[in-house]
Design a protein around this motif. Structure first.
Motif, PDB file in Angstrom:
ATOM      1  N   GLU A  31       2.203  27.244 -13.602  1.00 17.57           N
ATOM      2  CA  GLU A  31       1.403  26.562 -14.295  1.00 17.57           C
ATOM      3  C   GLU A  31       1.221  26.270 -15.512  1.00 17.57           C
ATOM      4  N   ALA A  83      -3.183  18.535  -9.466  1.00 13.47           N
ATOM      5  CA  ALA A  83      -4.397  18.539 -10.513  1.00 13.47           C
ATOM      6  C   ALA A  83      -5.476  17.718 -10.134  1.00 13.47           C
ATOM      7  N   PRO A 129      -5.258  28.659 -13.457  1.00 12.85           N
ATOM      8  CA  PRO A 129      -4.207  27.751 -13.956  1.00 12.85           C
ATOM      9  C   PRO A 129      -3.577  28.227 -15.364  1.00 12.85           C
ATOM     10  N   GLY A 149       4.365  22.158 -13.668  1.00 17.51           N
ATOM     11  CA  GLY A 149       3.573  23.222 -14.699  1.00 17.51           C
ATOM     12  C   GLY A 149       4.917  23.450 -15.737  1.00 17.51           C
TER      13      GLY A 149
END
Length: 179
Positions: A81, A47, A75, A37
């Motif tokens: 993230e 992901a 996110p 991230g």
């Protein structure tokens, strides 16, 4: 939606975009066991692919969200993230003449400022367009047996086998039982 997806304006520091982890050339994922991230931080999960998310009923690995619009806020606003906040995202997008013009085209009945629900809807619309139901596997499953080579067919048979039992949870055509 596609502009936002690839634009680092979405991250808190302007360095990260959705496509940083959801890379088209890697099936809209990143190929990592744990994604990276903002500020190169390793996050807790990988992901997931975005292919065919329009057909899913639950999101996140634990199924805690039921819409793309609510899922993406995780996110976007997670500190590790994308590290953004709703206020900063809205301010940054509204400071961009290009995005103001694009959002005015997409949402002509809207006021002159970009609203967060419009951002979520735009990104969800883009994600919903990512349909892949004509892969070589799909072609094979529909009777074109030349679509897969011998090794791929062997792998598929292991995947389907009682020993491996992968297909019990990863059921075609989306390879998930959504549980």
């Amino acid at each position: 939606g596609r502009y936002l997806f690839f634009d680092p304006i979405l991250s808190g520091d302007g360095t990260w975009s959705c496509a940083s982890c959801h890379q088209p050339e890697k099936g809209f994922s990143d190929g990592l066991d744990r994604s990276i991230g903002i500020e190169e931080q390793t996050v807790n999960r990988s992901a997931p692919s975005l292919w065919n998310v329009a057909f899913l009923k639950l999101f996140f690995w634990d199924g805690r969200d039921s819409t793309l619009e609510s899922q993406m806020q995780g996110p976007l606003f997670s500190e590790d993230e994308m590290g953004n906040t709703p206020e900063k995202l809205k301010t940054d997008l509204n400071a961009s003449e290009a995005y103001l013009a694009l959002f005015q085209q997409a949402f002509p009945q809207s006021n002159k400022n970009i609203e967060l629900d419009e951002v979520y809807l735009a990104i969800a619309a883009f994600q919903s367009s990512l349909i892949s139901l004509n892969s070589r596997y799909d072609q094979y499953a529909h009777g074109f047996h030349g679509a897969l080579n011998k090794k791929e067919i062997e792998g598929m048979n292991v995947f389907r086998s009682f020993v491996a039992r992968c297909a019990e949870c990863h059921t075609p055509p989306l390879f998930t039982n959504q549980q």
